[in-house]
Motif scaffolding. Structure first.
Motif, PDB file in Angstrom:
ATOM      1  N   ASP A   1      23.868  14.807  23.415  1.00  0.00           N
ATOM      2  CA  ASP A   1      24.114  13.408  23.728  1.00  0.00           C
ATOM      3  C   ASP A   1      23.252  12.537  22.803  1.00  0.00           C
ATOM      4  O   ASP A   1      22.116  12.878  22.484  1.00  0.00           O
ATOM      5  CB  ASP A   1      23.750  13.144  25.192  1.00  0.00           C
ATOM      6  CG  ASP A   1      24.096  11.743  25.643  1.00  0.00           C
ATOM      7  OD1 ASP A   1      24.906  11.083  24.951  1.00  0.00           O
ATOM      8  OD2 ASP A   1      23.576  11.321  26.684  1.00  0.00           O
ATOM      9  N   GLU A   2      23.796  11.431  22.353  1.00  0.00           N
ATOM     10  CA  GLU A   2      23.057  10.532  21.464  1.00  0.00           C
ATOM     11  C   GLU A   2      21.818   9.954  22.141  1.00  0.00           C
ATOM     12  O   GLU A   2      20.863   9.589  21.473  1.00  0.00           O
ATOM     13  CB  GLU A   2      23.962   9.393  21.003  1.00  0.00           C
ATOM     14  CG  GLU A   2      25.015   9.802  20.018  1.00  0.00           C
ATOM     15  CD  GLU A   2      25.867   8.630  19.584  1.00  0.00           C
ATOM     16  OE1 GLU A   2      25.414   7.465  19.718  1.00  0.00           O
ATOM     17  OE2 GLU A   2      26.989   8.863  19.120  1.00  0.00           O
ATOM     18  N   GLN A   3      21.850   9.868  23.454  1.00  0.00           N
ATOM     19  CA  GLN A   3      20.721   9.300  24.192  1.00  0.00           C
ATOM     20  C   GLN A   3      19.452  10.129  23.989  1.00  0.00           C
ATOM     21  O   GLN A   3      18.349   9.577  23.945  1.00  0.00           O
ATOM     22  CB  GLN A   3      21.069   9.211  25.688  1.00  0.00           C
ATOM     23  CG  GLN A   3      20.008   8.536  26.528  1.00  0.00           C
ATOM     24  CD  GLN A   3      19.790   7.083  26.128  1.00  0.00           C
ATOM     25  OE1 GLN A   3      20.718   6.388  25.737  1.00  0.00           O
ATOM     26  NE2 GLN A   3      18.558   6.630  26.213  1.00  0.00           N
ATOM     27  N   ILE A   4      19.598  11.438  23.819  1.00  0.00           N
ATOM     28  CA  ILE A   4      18.427  12.298  23.609  1.00  0.00           C
ATOM     29  C   ILE A   4      17.731  11.921  22.305  1.00  0.00           C
ATOM     30  O   ILE A   4      16.509  11.791  22.249  1.00  0.00           O
ATOM     31  CB  ILE A   4      18.849  13.782  23.616  1.00  0.00           C
ATOM     32  CG1 ILE A   4      19.345  14.168  25.008  1.00  0.00           C
ATOM     33  CG2 ILE A   4      17.696  14.681  23.206  1.00  0.00           C
ATOM     34  CD1 ILE A   4      19.960  15.539  25.085  1.00  0.00           C
ATOM     35  N   GLY A   5      18.513  11.715  21.258  1.00  0.00           N
ATOM     36  CA  GLY A   5      17.941  11.295  19.978  1.00  0.00           C
ATOM     37  C   GLY A   5      17.292   9.932  20.055  1.00  0.00           C
ATOM     38  O   GLY A   5      16.247   9.689  19.437  1.00  0.00           O
ATOM     39  N   ARG A   6      17.881   9.034  20.828  1.00  0.00           N
ATOM     40  CA  ARG A   6      17.299   7.695  20.985  1.00  0.00           C
ATOM     41  C   ARG A   6      15.982   7.765  21.762  1.00  0.00           C
ATOM     42  O   ARG A   6      15.050   7.002  21.478  1.00  0.00           O
ATOM     43  CB  ARG A   6      18.287   6.763  21.670  1.00  0.00           C
ATOM     44  CG  ARG A   6      19.408   6.304  20.747  1.00  0.00           C
ATOM     45  CD  ARG A   6      20.173   5.148  21.345  1.00  0.00           C
ATOM     46  NE  ARG A   6      20.915   5.514  22.528  1.00  0.00           N
ATOM     47  CZ  ARG A   6      22.222   5.789  22.569  1.00  0.00           C
ATOM     48  NH1 ARG A   6      22.931   5.724  21.456  1.00  0.00           N
ATOM     49  NH2 ARG A   6      22.814   6.109  23.696  1.00  0.00           N
ATOM     50  N   ASN A   7      15.906   8.677  22.750  1.00  0.00           N
ATOM     51  CA  ASN A   7      14.652   8.842  23.488  1.00  0.00           C
ATOM     52  C   ASN A   7      13.539   9.327  22.565  1.00  0.00           C
ATOM     53  O   ASN A   7      12.409   8.835  22.631  1.00  0.00           O
ATOM     54  CB  ASN A   7      14.822   9.835  24.640  1.00  0.00           C
ATOM     55  CG  ASN A   7      15.616   9.267  25.784  1.00  0.00           C
ATOM     56  OD1 ASN A   7      15.791   8.060  25.901  1.00  0.00           O
ATOM     57  ND2 ASN A   7      16.124  10.135  26.636  1.00  0.00           N
ATOM     58  N   LEU A   8      13.863  10.286  21.696  1.00  0.00           N
ATOM     59  CA  LEU A   8      12.888  10.787  20.731  1.00  0.00           C
ATOM     60  C   LEU A   8      12.427   9.661  19.809  1.00  0.00           C
ATOM     61  O   LEU A   8      11.236   9.504  19.543  1.00  0.00           O
ATOM     62  CB  LEU A   8      13.493  11.934  19.924  1.00  0.00           C
ATOM     63  CG  LEU A   8      12.610  12.551  18.850  1.00  0.00           C
ATOM     64  CD1 LEU A   8      11.405  13.224  19.476  1.00  0.00           C
ATOM     65  CD2 LEU A   8      13.405  13.535  18.024  1.00  0.00           C
TER      66      LEU A   8
END
Length: 126
Positions: free
Chosen positions: A39-46
């Motif tokens: 999910d793109e959200q995981i990359g945004r969290n990082l």
């Protein structure tokens, strides 16, 4: 005998103690990114964690950690190339852990004879 720390060390220590948990969560996020469908959200969290922590490190004089977090931020922004990107993220995460350990040790080590060095220009008499 209690360890005497200067104000800079105390400020760094206040940031570094809870940051140990963030390093673990960063590692978890990186491993989640190795899944086939991410999910793109995981990359945004990082990206969010690394960029905000980088700013705090720069403000506290933790340059090596700030550099590692900046590299992590760049790698998180990069697109494509799943395996090479993941390898880069893992390597930078390892570098961040090492920088954290060095910074923590430096922040918790008392500076010997700090008062003598700051006081007079003459060397202490033995």
């Amino acid at each position: 005998m209690a360890v005497k720390l200067n104000s800079r060390q105390q400020a760094q220590l206040q940031f570094l103690e809870p940051f140990g948990r963030q390093i673990v969560s960063l590692g978890s996020i990186i491993e989640q990114m190795s899944a086939p469908k991410v999910d793109e959200q995981i990359g945004r969290n990082l990206l969010r964690i690394s960029s905000s922590s980088k700013v705090q490190c720069m403000g506290l004089g933790l340059a090596r950690m700030a550099d590692c977090l900046g590299q992590l931020e760049q790698a998180a922004r990069r697109t494509g190339g799943g395996l090479s990107r993941l390898r880069t993220l893992r390597e930078v995460h390892t570098s961040l852990k090492q920088a954290y350990e060095v910074a923590f040790k430096k922040a918790t080590t008392a500076i010997e004879h700090a008062e003598e060095e700051a006081g007079s220009g003459a060397p202490p008499v033995h």
